[in-house]
Design an enzyme around this catalytic site. Structure first.
Site, PDB file in Angstrom:
ATOM      1  N   PRO A   1       5.820  97.498 -82.044  1.00 38.08           N
ATOM      2  CA  PRO A   1       5.634  96.051 -82.141  1.00 38.08           C
ATOM      3  C   PRO A   1       6.689  95.370 -83.019  1.00 38.08           C
ATOM      4  O   PRO A   1       7.078  94.239 -82.762  1.00 38.08           O
ATOM      5  CB  PRO A   1       4.236  95.908 -82.741  1.00 38.08           C
ATOM      6  CG  PRO A   1       3.511  97.122 -82.258  1.00 38.08           C
ATOM      7  CD  PRO A   1       4.534  98.217 -82.253  1.00 38.08           C
TER       8      PRO A   1
ATOM      9  N   GLU B   1      21.451 107.100 -70.538  1.00 38.47           N
ATOM     10  CA  GLU B   1      20.350 106.188 -70.246  1.00 38.47           C
ATOM     11  C   GLU B   1      20.877 104.905 -69.613  1.00 38.47           C
ATOM     12  O   GLU B   1      20.373 104.446 -68.581  1.00 38.47           O
ATOM     13  CB  GLU B   1      19.585 105.859 -71.525  1.00 38.47           C
ATOM     14  CG  GLU B   1      18.491 104.819 -71.307  1.00 38.47           C
ATOM     15  CD  GLU B   1      17.833 104.356 -72.603  1.00 38.47           C
ATOM     16  OE1 GLU B   1      16.875 103.572 -72.520  1.00 38.47           O
ATOM     17  OE2 GLU B   1      18.294 104.770 -73.678  1.00 38.47           O
TER      18      GLU B   1
ATOM     19  N   GLY C   1      15.151  80.110 -49.360  1.00 32.53           N
ATOM     20  CA  GLY C   1      14.286  78.953 -49.529  1.00 32.53           C
ATOM     21  C   GLY C   1      12.871  79.365 -49.913  1.00 32.53           C
ATOM     22  O   GLY C   1      12.659  80.334 -50.643  1.00 32.53           O
ATOM     23  N   GLY C   2      11.902  78.674 -49.386  1.00 33.71           N
ATOM     24  CA  GLY C   2      10.512  78.943 -49.727  1.00 33.71           C
ATOM     25  C   GLY C   2      10.068  80.343 -49.355  1.00 33.71           C
ATOM     26  O   GLY C   2       9.223  80.936 -50.029  1.00 33.71           O
TER      27      GLY C   2
ATOM     28  N   SER D   1      20.914  92.688 -72.677  1.00 28.70           N
ATOM     29  CA  SER D   1      22.300  92.326 -72.371  1.00 28.70           C
ATOM     30  C   SER D   1      23.049  91.907 -73.630  1.00 28.70           C
ATOM     31  O   SER D   1      24.255  92.171 -73.766  1.00 28.70           O
ATOM     32  CB  SER D   1      22.322  91.189 -71.338  1.00 28.70           C
ATOM     33  OG  SER D   1      21.849  91.637 -70.082  1.00 28.70           O
TER      34      SER D   1
END
Length: 379
Positions: free
Chosen positions: A129, A240, A339-340, A366
């Site tokens: 965490p 990795e 599009g949709g 990144s």
């Protein structure tokens, strides 16, 4: 991966593509294998990959592997990603297996690497965490007892495939030095005191919280050297990042091909939308970026095989940065071109997007990759 493939590699890639088309070639097949896209790993299908001998593609022959190299593993990752094969456990498995291969005892290698070849999934637990990009800040504590055994307490989070892993490679604090006080431990599944709780994400269940309460491990559970975990982690980060790059390269290729297939058929204003210059130019740019990324990933993989004693922090970070950002770009632009329909669950593009956007976060964001690259120039 183009003309630089050996005949054996080309045949291997063709076999993986054939398997993917046969087993996962339709949306109905993929939905059945993944619970409608919520599960990234299908255990039974994974065991079939093991039966074919593919899961040990880059592991030594003495442990049942094929004895291939980094380039072969990258090829497998690219093709299974392109074919949408639900073998999500492989990415963490191959990353973790390489750590056991480099630093494990002979007994650990016999147990773990042979298990990987048979279809066992592995996970690696670093993040907490309060410790993500800054791995040196982790607080999960391992205390050595008088008899040499260890007692571990703490919490890990965002642990991919912990819920389906046969064992977890756990990184815990054993000393006070930020980087010089970390140690790797072999943590078998089912060890008392370990609780795994799934974290719901927009890709379904893939990552987990791992809670460790009074977990007791024998003295021989240490992987490598006590307090040597940081150096061991750094030695494995290049592989990795390269494996993650190959995985996302396959996804970018698949999203691109899906988008191109759509714009060839979809008509507006009396002609296919792909015939409009705005779309043609977008396709041309994406195709060029994919080819550049493919060459980068391939070259770095070949360098890793040619010079196994060397680390390639700049090149591996470049590959990871480029491939993951490209996958995000291709899926976003693919959605725009469709599009949709690109936003609906009827098509795979929204599934591609969900897989791509998180890739710029895991395995080093990144921003971290750019920082690593910059530091290699003395900045």
């Amino acid at each position: 991966m183009g003309s630089r493939l050996t005949e054996e590699q080309a045949a291997f890639a063709a076999a993986v593509r054939d398997f993917a088309k046969r087993e996962c070639g339709t949306r109905e097949q993929r939905d059945a294998l993944t619970g409608g896209g919520r599960e990234a790993h299908h255990p039974e299908l994974y065991r079939r990959l093991a039966d074919l001998g593919w899961l040990g593609v880059c592991l030594p022959e003495e442990y049942g592997g094929a004895g291939g190299g980094t380039a072969d593993a990258c090829l497998f990752l690219e093709e299974t990603s392109y074919g949408m094969v639900p073998c999500g456990g492989f990415i963490t498995t191959v990353i973790t297996a390489k750590a056991y291969e480099r630093f494990g005892t002979e007994q650990q290698r016999q147990e773990v690497l042979s298990g990987v070849v048979r279809g066992d999934v592995l996970a690696i637990a670093m993040s907490e965490p309060g410790a993500g990009s800054d791995v040196g800040a982790l607080r999960c504590r391992a205390r050595q007892q008088r008899d040499g055994s260890w007692v571990i307490d703490g919490q890990k989070t965002w642990i991919s495939n912990a819920h389906c892993a046969e064992s977890i490679l756990l990184v815990a604090r054993t000393g006070e030095d930020k980087h010089g006080g970390l140690t790797m431990f072999h943590l078998p599944a089912g060890t008392p005191g370990v609780e795994i709780r799934g974290i719901e994400t927009m890709r379904g269940r893939e990552v987990n919280d791992v809670h460790l309460t009074d977990v007791r491990l024998p003295a021989d559970s240490v992987v490598g050297e006590v307090n040597g975990g940081w150096k061991q982690l750094m030695a494995g980060l290049n592989h990795e990042r390269l494996f993650l790059a190959a995985n996302m390269l396959g996804l970018a290729r698949r999203a691109f091909d899906d988008a191109v297939a759509y714009v060839r058929e979809r008509e507006q204003f009396g002609r296919p939308v792909g015939s409009f210059q705005a779309i043609r130019h977008r396709v041309a740019d994406l195709a060029t970026e994919i080819e550049c990324t493919r060459l980068l990933v391939r070259e770095v993989a070949l360098d890793c095989d040619a010079y196994p004693e060397k680390l390639f922090p700049r090149e591996a970070s470049m590959a990871k940065l480029k491939a993951t950002e490209l996958a995000k770009q291709v899926t976003l632009e693919g959605m725009q071109m469709m599009g949709g329909y690109g936003y609906t669950t009827e098509f795979d593009m929204e599934r591609h997007l969900r897989a791509a956007v998180v890739s710029t976060v895991y395995g080093g964001t990144s921003e971290i990759q750019r920082d690593v690259i910059g530091k290699t120039y003395g900045l």
